[in-house]
Design a protein around this motif. Structure first.
Motif, PDB file in Angstrom:
ATOM      1  N   LEU A  78      -7.022  -2.007  -1.343  1.00  0.00           N
ATOM      2  CA  LEU A  78      -5.634  -1.964  -0.885  1.00  0.00           C
ATOM      3  C   LEU A  78      -5.171  -3.338  -0.419  1.00  0.00           C
ATOM      4  CD1 LEU A  78      -5.771   1.302   1.282  1.00  0.00           C
ATOM      5  CD2 LEU A  78      -4.637   1.062  -0.932  1.00  0.00           C
TER       6      LEU A  78
ATOM      7  N   ALA B  97       0.819  -1.209   0.000  1.00  0.00           N
ATOM      8  CA  ALA B  97       0.000   0.000   0.000  1.00  0.00           C
ATOM      9  C   ALA B  97       0.856   1.264   0.000  1.00  0.00           C
ATOM     10  CB  ALA B  97      -0.921  -0.006   1.213  1.00  0.00           C
TER      11      ALA B  97
ATOM     12  N   ALA C 210      -4.743  -0.851   4.686  1.00  0.00           N
ATOM     13  CA  ALA C 210      -4.433  -2.099   3.992  1.00  0.00           C
ATOM     14  C   ALA C 210      -4.623  -3.307   4.901  1.00  0.00           C
ATOM     15  CB  ALA C 210      -2.999  -2.066   3.470  1.00  0.00           C
TER      16      ALA C 210
END
Length: 294
Positions: A142, A32, A71
């Protein structure tokens, strides 16, 4: 402190440092972060605007204060039990490495990571949706791009992504193939100098970076499936991984790890760059992959 220690051990060349946070945090966070560092400024601003409204998700035990938190959010919410149980199968796709590549079975009804990458890109691109839906889509996107670029989420031998393949990671006994790629190897690969998001990218030229961002979710799925077939399973065997099951727990040696580190690092870089492209397309261009049946 643990993350610093892991990096120091890698820098000193000490073998088999235990993972500080393992792939489900560290790997996802680095994928991410690479993406955030490589998106357009307007994309970055919108990502931060959405993350700032994470209270709309009503998950107070799983807050989003950073891109790394976002994420990790889809793994964090697993502990909420039934509330998000419907999403458990979205994190992987068990495509048999011993048969021709085919997503139609593992992705039936959209219950696989490839389908959910495309779905959440579409949701993120739709500015008519409530903000809450777009914040959730951002976090899922993500995370799922990171999941797909961990090869044991992309290919297996009917063994739950290697979870049923007993293995040893050097002196660390009683683990399995999935945990090695999810944690021990991921931590070692990402923290090996030059480590972190910036360090991982430093080994590539602009032309290579542009090329790695190309393709679509099927291309990426096939590529990571091939990594599982050609690198992950053979690392524990001295023969064709499809010639039979592993009868005893094998040990991943230091020499094996040295060979696998570049493979694991490249997978993380590709995940980050491809995620950046999806984010730019969804947020700035309002563009996302169309619905498909795999």
């Amino acid at each position: 402190m643990m993350r610093w220690l892991a990096g120091l051990l890698a820098a000193l060349g000490l073998a088999f440092a235990a993972p500080a946070t393992a792939y489900w945090e560290y790997g996802h966070g680095v994928v991410a972060r690479i993406a955030l560092d490589n998106v357009r400024p307007e994309t970055r601003a919108e990502i931060r605007r959405l993350m700032a409204q994470d209270e709309l998700l009503q998950t107070p035990t799983c807050r989003i204060a950073s891109i790394e938190d976002a994420a990790y959010w889809p793994d964090c919410i697993k502990r909420l039990g039934d509330r998000y149980a419907y999403a458990f199968s979205w994190h992987y796709q068990n495509v048999n490495i011993c048969e021709p590549f085919d997503l139609s079975g593992p992705c039936k009804d959209g219950n696989c990571v490839a389908a959910q990458i495309e779905r959440n890109a579409r949701l993120l691109a739709d500015r008519e949706l409530p903000t809450r839906a777009r914040v959730e889509a951002l976090a899922f996107l993500l995370h799922f791009v990171g999941d797909l670029h961990q090869p044991m989420h992309a290919g297996d031998k009917g063994d739950l992504g290697g979870n049923r393949v007993d293995a040893h990671y050097g002196h660390i006994k009683g683990t399995n193939l999935h945990a090695i790629w999810d944690g021990y190897l991921a931590e070692r690969a990402i923290s090996t100098p030059p480590g972190g998001a910036e360090g991982l990218l430093s080994g590539y030229h602009a032309e290579e970076i542009a090329a790695m961002a190309g393709g679509n979710v099927v291309d990426w799925s096939r590529e990571m499936w091939a990594v599982a077939r050609d690198h992950a399973y053979p690392s524990l065997l001295d023969r064709d991984p499809c010639a039979g099951d592993v009868e005893e727990a094998a040990t991943l040696s230091e020499e094996d790890v040295d060979r696998l580190i570049p493979v694991a690092r490249e997978s993380v870089v590709k995940g980050g760059l491809r995620l950046a492209r999806l984010l730019d397309e969804a947020i700035v261009e309002g563009k996302a992959p169309p619905f498909r049946r795999f």
